[in-house]
Design a protein around this motif. Structure first.
Motif: not given
Lengths: 120, 78
Positions: A63, A66-69, A80, B50, B53, B60
């Motif tokens: 997470k 990729s700065d993706w939660p 990504f 992004r 989020y 999340m």
């Protein structure tokens, strides 16, 4: 770079297609992971599946990487691509086919077309 | 501590004041949101999501992830 980060970087560099997911390609353990793995399986795409449930460092590390939660996360040629929503949209719009074509990733074009017909 | 639709909407409204936002879902954990915002113009889906989020400020799926799943549909407002 933490060793988790290095481990992730190495995985995405050494495999054309990588899916970080909950569970495995044959035994997904989350609906969203199962959907993306299902699409890839149906389209006959060869991919490395990484079960984040088996390794908490990877589960959190991916997470940050990729700065993706959320999980799943799809990578093609180290890039990504997206999570479940984005891959679903790209499958239905044909953008996933284009992405695979551009990156020389083999897949079953008829299967891709069937998915779109089924979700017409 | 699950999040209600209004809570999610207000967080999103803060980040996207002029957007068309709809939030669905009633269990507070598996929710869906669709956002049509001018801030998305010229951005691809990953960049758009992004931003969403970020607007949810860590709610999340993190260790304290109240929101396990948020199905997102984002579109740039023409």
């Amino acid at each position: 770079m933490t060793d988790t980060n290095a481990q992730i970087q190495e995985t995405v560099d050494n495999n054309d297609v990588v899916l970080f997911m909950k569970g495995t390609a044959s035994m997904p353990q989350c609906g969203f992971s199962s959907r993306v793995a299902g699409v890839l399986n149906y389209m006959g795409v060869k991919f490395a599946d990484v079960n984040v449930l088996a390794d908490d460092a990877i589960r959190q590390g991916i997470k940050d990487f990729s700065d993706w939660p959320t999980i799943p996360q799809l990578y093609v040629k180290g890039e990504f691509v997206g999570g479940c929503d984005i891959i679903t949209e790209m499958t239905l719009s044909g953008e996933l086919d284009t992405l695979f074509d551009e990156n020389g990733v083999a897949y079953d074009k008829d299967a891709a077309a069937k998915i779109r017909e089924a979700n017409g | 501590m699950p999040m209600s639709a209004p809570e999610i909407e207000s967080l999103l409204r803060e980040a996207f004041p002029t957007a068309d936002i709809t939030v669905q879902g009633d269990d507070g954990v598996h929710m869906a949101a669709s956002i049509v915002a001018e801030e998305f113009a010229g951005k691809n889906r990953v960049a758009q999501q992004r931003m969403v989020y970020a607007a949810l400020k860590g709610k999340m799926d993190g260790p304290s992830g109240e929101l396990h799943a948020l199905a997102l549909t984002t579109k740039a407002k023409e």
